[in-house]
Motif scaffolding. Sequence first.
Motif, PDB file in Angstrom:
ATOM      1  N   TYR A 152       0.960  -0.730   0.157  1.00 42.98           N
ATOM      2  CA  TYR A 152       0.198  -0.216  -0.187  1.00 42.98           C
ATOM      3  C   TYR A 152       0.858   0.984   0.065  1.00 42.98           C
ATOM      4  N   ARG A 153       1.569   1.361   0.804  1.00 43.65           N
ATOM      5  CA  ARG A 153       3.015   2.322   0.922  1.00 43.65           C
ATOM      6  C   ARG A 153       3.637   2.647  -0.351  1.00 43.65           C
ATOM      7  N   ASN A 203       0.911   4.372  -2.622  1.00 43.51           N
ATOM      8  CA  ASN A 203       1.290   5.516  -2.454  1.00 43.51           C
ATOM      9  C   ASN A 203       1.994   6.482  -2.555  1.00 43.51           C
ATOM     10  N   HIS A 252       1.446   6.869  -6.633  1.00 45.39           N
ATOM     11  CA  HIS A 252       0.761   7.574  -7.232  1.00 45.39           C
ATOM     12  C   HIS A 252       1.390   9.121  -6.979  1.00 45.39           C
TER      13      HIS A 252
END
Length: 165
Positions: free
Chosen positions: A91-92, A95, A98
């Motif tokens: 997830y990190r 992120n 992104h």
Amino acid sequence: FVNYFDVKPPTWEKMREVDFAAEEDFPASREDQASAILEYLDLEGGHLVPGKQNPNQLIVFRISGAGNYRITWNRRSSRIVVERQVPFSSYRLVNFLHFRCGYGQRTFAFTAWAVTVDLVAASLALWSVSGIYIWFRRYRKRFWGSACLLAGVLLFAVLVVLLCL
């Protein structure tokens, strides 16, 4: 996503401490000092030097998709503390990719990522405009195309409202 992937707030874990005394030819600007320290630690790459200048210490954030580093150089004690953000999660990483933006970093990887994102954005814009142009030229399909375009715009507006509440 945070609950689904069981993402915990990141913490800083000390990786190492090293002695570092600045020599006479050590750079004067904070950005150059940060680059020199990262080179000394074999951690070259994209980084940030946050906050105002502090004569007693320099903090550098080494940005990385595999986990960020916080490097603190205390000038008085001539010590560098290297900490890494843990735990790593996919997830990190997503992120990080992104929100990684711009051409401000001097490394090839960051520039390549910025070029890739710009090319994808340009191709999506061209694809959208050409699709609308082709649809507009097909007179028999104009009604259903208009209905789909209107439905898409309304769905987008609803999602924006729901996400912003």
